[in-house]
Design an enzyme around this catalytic site. Structure first.
Site, PDB file in Angstrom:
ATOM      1  N   GLY A   1       1.102  -1.152   0.090  1.00 39.79           N
ATOM      2  CA  GLY A   1      -0.017   0.026  -0.001  1.00 39.79           C
ATOM      3  C   GLY A   1       0.725   1.250   0.002  1.00 39.79           C
ATOM      4  N   SER A   2       1.857   1.208  -0.238  1.00 40.48           N
ATOM      5  CA  SER A   2       2.872   2.605  -0.399  1.00 40.48           C
ATOM      6  C   SER A   2       2.413   3.391  -1.447  1.00 40.48           C
ATOM      7  CB  SER A   2       4.215   2.301  -0.622  1.00 40.48           C
ATOM      8  OG  SER A   2       4.755   1.765  -2.013  1.00 40.48           O
ATOM      9  N   ASN A   3       1.850   3.020  -2.472  1.00 38.59           N
ATOM     10  CA  ASN A   3       1.351   3.876  -3.491  1.00 38.59           C
ATOM     11  C   ASN A   3      -0.136   4.434  -2.994  1.00 38.59           C
ATOM     12  OD1 ASN A   3       2.849   4.100  -6.209  1.00 38.59           O
ATOM     13  ND2 ASN A   3       2.997   2.033  -5.493  1.00 38.59           N
TER      14      ASN A   3
ATOM     15  N   ASN B   1      -4.219   2.322 -13.419  1.00 42.42           N
ATOM     16  CA  ASN B   1      -3.269   1.444 -13.063  1.00 42.42           C
ATOM     17  C   ASN B   1      -1.870   1.877 -13.011  1.00 42.42           C
ATOM     18  OD1 ASN B   1      -2.493  -1.140 -11.910  1.00 42.42           O
ATOM     19  ND2 ASN B   1      -1.676  -1.821 -13.735  1.00 42.42           N
TER      20      ASN B   1
ATOM     21  N   HIS C   1       1.978   0.423 -13.055  1.00 41.47           N
ATOM     22  CA  HIS C   1       2.872  -0.797 -13.605  1.00 41.47           C
ATOM     23  C   HIS C   1       4.218  -0.489 -13.348  1.00 41.47           C
ATOM     24  CE1 HIS C   1       3.208  -4.849 -15.358  1.00 41.47           C
ATOM     25  NE2 HIS C   1       4.328  -4.272 -16.142  1.00 41.47           N
TER      26      HIS C   1
HETATM   27  C1  GRF Z   1       3.945  -1.470  -7.401  1.00 41.67           C
HETATM   28  O1  GRF Z   1       5.205  -1.719  -7.647  1.00 41.67           O
HETATM   29  C2  GRF Z   1       3.050  -1.060  -8.407  1.00 41.67           C
HETATM   30  O2  GRF Z   1       3.549  -0.626  -9.632  1.00 41.67           O
HETATM   31  C3  GRF Z   1       2.504  -2.552  -8.529  1.00 41.67           C
HETATM   32  O3  GRF Z   1       2.281  -3.174  -7.573  1.00 41.67           O
HETATM   33  C4  GRF Z   1       3.308  -2.397  -6.643  1.00 41.67           C
HETATM   34  C5  GRF Z   1       2.360  -2.063  -5.370  1.00 41.67           C
HETATM   35  O4  GRF Z   1       3.213  -1.643  -4.298  1.00 41.67           O
HETATM   36  N1  GRF Z   1       1.337  -2.692  -9.425  1.00 41.67           N
HETATM   37  P1  GRF Z   1       2.403  -1.024  -3.210  1.00 41.67           P
HETATM   38  O5  GRF Z   1       1.543  -1.921  -2.370  1.00 41.67           O
HETATM   39  O6  GRF Z   1       1.995   0.463  -3.321  1.00 41.67           O
HETATM   40  O7  GRF Z   1       3.586  -0.530  -2.393  1.00 41.67           O
END
Ligand code: GRF
Length: 189
Positions: A13-15, A108, A110
Protein backbone atom coordinates in the site's frame (compact mmCIF):
# COMPACT_ATOMS: atom_id res chain seq x y z
CA UNK A 1 -15.94 20.26 -6.97
CA UNK A 2 -13.34 17.72 -5.87
CA UNK A 3 -13.12 14.36 -7.60
CA UNK A 4 -13.69 11.36 -5.40
CA UNK A 5 -11.18 8.53 -5.75
CA UNK A 6 -11.19 4.91 -4.63
CA UNK A 7 -7.88 3.08 -4.45
CA UNK A 8 -7.63 -0.70 -4.84
CA UNK A 9 -4.66 -2.46 -3.24
CA UNK A 10 -3.74 -6.00 -2.20
CA UNK A 11 -0.45 -5.60 -0.35
CA UNK A 12 1.94 -3.09 1.06
CA UNK A 13 0.00 0.00 0.00
CA UNK A 14 2.86 2.47 -0.40
CA UNK A 15 1.27 3.89 -3.56
CA UNK A 16 -2.05 4.13 -1.76
CA UNK A 17 -0.39 6.18 0.97
CA UNK A 18 1.44 8.37 -1.57
CA UNK A 19 -1.85 9.16 -3.31
CA UNK A 20 -3.64 9.92 -0.03
CA UNK A 21 -0.84 12.28 0.98
CA UNK A 22 -0.82 13.96 -2.45
CA UNK A 23 -4.55 14.63 -2.09
CA UNK A 24 -4.10 15.97 1.45
CA UNK A 25 -1.23 18.22 0.31
CA UNK A 26 -3.16 19.60 -2.63
CA UNK A 27 -0.85 18.04 -5.25
CA UNK A 28 -3.92 16.16 -6.47
CA UNK A 29 -7.26 17.98 -6.42
CA UNK A 30 -9.21 14.98 -5.23
CA UNK A 31 -10.26 13.16 -2.12
CA UNK A 32 -9.56 9.49 -1.42
CA UNK A 33 -12.92 8.16 -0.25
CA UNK A 34 -12.19 4.48 0.03
CA UNK A 35 -9.57 1.74 0.03
CA UNK A 36 -10.79 -1.50 -1.56
CA UNK A 37 -8.66 -4.45 -0.46
CA UNK A 38 -9.00 -8.14 -1.27
CA UNK A 39 -6.54 -9.40 1.35
CA UNK A 40 -7.58 -9.12 5.00
CA UNK A 41 -3.92 -9.16 6.15
CA UNK A 42 -2.66 -6.52 3.75
CA UNK A 43 -0.50 -3.78 5.28
CA UNK A 44 -2.48 -1.31 3.16
CA UNK A 45 -5.37 -1.74 5.63
CA UNK A 46 -3.19 -0.59 8.54
CA UNK A 47 -2.15 2.42 6.49
CA UNK A 48 -5.82 3.21 5.78
CA UNK A 49 -6.67 3.06 9.47
CA UNK A 50 -3.78 5.39 10.34
CA UNK A 51 -4.79 7.78 7.56
CA UNK A 52 -8.50 7.61 8.51
CA UNK A 53 -9.57 6.33 5.09
CA UNK A 54 -12.59 3.98 5.10
CA UNK A 55 -11.82 0.49 3.91
CA UNK A 56 -13.83 -2.20 2.12
CA UNK A 57 -12.16 -5.57 2.67
CA UNK A 58 -13.38 -8.69 0.91
CA UNK A 59 -12.20 -12.24 0.17
CA UNK A 60 -12.94 -13.41 -3.35
CA UNK A 61 -13.39 -16.98 -2.13
CA UNK A 62 -16.52 -15.92 -0.20
CA UNK A 63 -18.33 -15.21 -3.50
CA UNK A 64 -19.62 -17.45 -6.25
CA UNK A 65 -18.14 -15.30 -9.01
CA UNK A 66 -16.12 -12.22 -9.84
CA UNK A 67 -19.33 -10.58 -11.05
CA UNK A 68 -20.87 -11.08 -7.63
CA UNK A 69 -18.13 -9.38 -5.59
CA UNK A 70 -17.59 -6.68 -8.19
CA UNK A 71 -21.29 -5.85 -8.01
CA UNK A 72 -20.91 -5.29 -4.26
CA UNK A 73 -17.83 -3.15 -4.85
CA UNK A 74 -19.76 -1.09 -7.41
CA UNK A 75 -22.54 -0.47 -4.92
CA UNK A 76 -20.03 0.69 -2.33
CA UNK A 77 -18.27 2.94 -4.88
CA UNK A 78 -21.57 4.49 -5.86
CA UNK A 79 -22.53 5.05 -2.22
CA UNK A 80 -19.21 6.90 -1.79
CA UNK A 81 -19.82 8.82 -5.04
CA UNK A 82 -16.51 7.63 -6.48
CA UNK A 83 -15.62 9.11 -9.89
CA UNK A 84 -12.20 7.57 -10.48
CA UNK A 85 -10.56 4.27 -9.49
CA UNK A 86 -6.79 3.98 -9.01
CA UNK A 87 -5.42 0.46 -8.91
CA UNK A 88 -2.26 0.38 -6.80
CA UNK A 89 -0.92 -3.13 -6.48
CA UNK A 90 -4.36 -4.74 -6.82
CA UNK A 91 -3.55 -8.34 -7.69
CA UNK A 92 -6.86 -9.27 -9.35
CA UNK A 93 -7.92 -8.92 -12.93
CA UNK A 94 -10.74 -6.39 -13.11
CA UNK A 95 -13.84 -7.97 -14.65
CA UNK A 96 -16.64 -6.80 -16.91
CA UNK A 97 -18.85 -5.57 -14.06
CA UNK A 98 -16.36 -2.98 -12.83
CA UNK A 99 -14.97 -2.21 -16.29
CA UNK A 100 -18.43 -1.36 -17.61
CA UNK A 101 -19.47 0.64 -14.54
CA UNK A 102 -16.23 2.69 -14.60
CA UNK A 103 -15.42 2.62 -18.30
CA UNK A 104 -12.43 4.86 -19.04
CA UNK A 105 -12.18 5.80 -15.36
CA UNK A 106 -9.82 3.12 -13.99
CA UNK A 107 -6.09 3.84 -13.78
CA UNK A 108 -3.30 1.41 -12.96
CA UNK A 109 0.38 1.74 -12.11
CA UNK A 110 2.77 -0.82 -13.54
CA UNK A 111 6.43 -1.17 -12.49
CA UNK A 112 7.85 -1.41 -16.02
CA UNK A 113 7.80 0.47 -19.29
CA UNK A 114 4.75 -0.97 -21.05
CA UNK A 115 4.28 -2.66 -23.44
CA UNK A 116 7.42 -4.43 -22.19
CA UNK A 117 7.23 -6.74 -19.18
CA UNK A 118 3.49 -7.08 -18.68
CA UNK A 119 2.21 -9.23 -15.82
CA UNK A 120 2.71 -9.68 -12.11
CA UNK A 121 6.51 -10.09 -12.07
CA UNK A 122 7.56 -7.10 -14.12
CA UNK A 123 10.52 -6.01 -11.97
CA UNK A 124 12.02 -9.51 -11.85
CA UNK A 125 11.36 -10.05 -15.54
CA UNK A 126 13.05 -6.80 -16.55
CA UNK A 127 15.97 -7.38 -14.17
CA UNK A 128 16.50 -10.98 -15.29
CA UNK A 129 16.33 -9.92 -18.93
CA UNK A 130 19.20 -7.58 -18.23
CA UNK A 131 17.67 -4.36 -19.48
CA UNK A 132 19.60 -1.18 -18.77
CA UNK A 133 16.58 1.14 -18.85
CA UNK A 134 13.83 0.50 -16.31
CA UNK A 135 10.72 2.50 -15.58
CA UNK A 136 7.14 2.94 -14.49
CA UNK A 137 3.89 3.33 -16.44
CA UNK A 138 0.54 4.80 -15.43
CA UNK A 139 -2.23 3.75 -17.79
CA UNK A 140 -5.97 3.37 -18.12
CA UNK A 141 -7.08 -0.23 -18.01
CA UNK A 142 -9.20 -2.04 -20.55
CA UNK A 143 -10.06 -5.70 -21.14
CA UNK A 144 -6.44 -6.53 -22.10
CA UNK A 145 -4.04 -7.20 -19.22
CA UNK A 146 -1.70 -4.22 -18.80
CA UNK A 147 -3.24 -2.74 -21.95
CA UNK A 148 -5.11 0.54 -22.25
CA UNK A 149 -4.08 4.10 -23.00
CA UNK A 150 -0.81 5.22 -21.41
CA UNK A 151 -1.04 8.40 -19.32
CA UNK A 152 2.54 8.75 -18.08
CA UNK A 153 5.87 6.96 -18.10
CA UNK A 154 9.20 7.62 -16.43
CA UNK A 155 12.43 5.79 -17.18
CA UNK A 156 15.84 5.56 -15.55
CA UNK A 157 19.10 3.95 -16.52
CA UNK A 158 20.60 1.32 -14.25
CA UNK A 159 23.85 -0.52 -14.90
CA UNK A 160 24.33 -2.07 -11.45
CA UNK A 161 23.69 -5.59 -10.21
CA UNK A 162 21.25 -5.15 -7.32
CA UNK A 163 17.63 -6.09 -7.97
CA UNK A 164 16.66 -4.46 -4.63
CA UNK A 165 18.20 -1.20 -5.74
CA UNK A 166 16.14 -1.29 -8.93
CA UNK A 167 12.98 -1.97 -6.95
CA UNK A 168 13.68 0.91 -4.55
CA UNK A 169 14.20 3.30 -7.48
CA UNK A 170 10.98 2.10 -9.11
CA UNK A 171 8.96 2.67 -5.95
CA UNK A 172 10.45 6.13 -5.44
CA UNK A 173 9.41 7.06 -8.99
CA UNK A 174 5.96 5.54 -8.56
CA UNK A 175 5.23 7.67 -5.51
CA UNK A 176 5.84 10.82 -7.56
CA UNK A 177 4.53 9.72 -10.93
CA UNK A 178 1.17 8.31 -9.84
CA UNK A 179 -0.04 11.54 -8.17
CA UNK A 180 1.22 13.59 -11.14
CA UNK A 181 -0.56 11.30 -13.60
CA UNK A 182 -3.80 11.37 -11.62
CA UNK A 183 -3.73 15.16 -11.59
CA UNK A 184 -3.04 15.20 -15.34
CA UNK A 185 -6.12 13.01 -15.86
CA UNK A 186 -8.21 15.29 -13.65
CA UNK A 187 -7.11 18.29 -15.70
CA UNK A 188 -8.61 16.65 -18.77
CA UNK A 189 -12.04 15.66 -17.43
C1 GRF B 1 3.84 -1.33 -7.36
O1 GRF B 1 5.16 -1.63 -7.76
C2 GRF B 1 2.93 -1.19 -8.54
O2 GRF B 1 3.59 -0.72 -9.68
C3 GRF B 1 2.48 -2.61 -8.78
O3 GRF B 1 2.33 -3.15 -7.49
C4 GRF B 1 3.23 -2.49 -6.60
C5 GRF B 1 2.43 -2.05 -5.41
O4 GRF B 1 3.25 -1.54 -4.39
N1 GRF B 1 1.28 -2.63 -9.58
P1 GRF B 1 2.57 -0.88 -3.11
O5 GRF B 1 1.61 -1.91 -2.54
O6 GRF B 1 1.86 0.35 -3.54
O7 GRF B 1 3.69 -0.60 -2.16
Amino acid sequence: MKTNIAIFASGNGSNFEALVNACKNGIVAAEVKLLVCDRPNAFAIERAQRLCIPCMVFSAKDYASKAEYEQLICEKLQACEVDLICLAGYMRIVGETLLQAYKGRILNIHPALLPSFKGAHAIDDAFNFGVKVFGVTVHFIDENIDGGVIVAQRAFEYHGTSRDEVEAKIHAIEHELYPEAVQAVLNNI
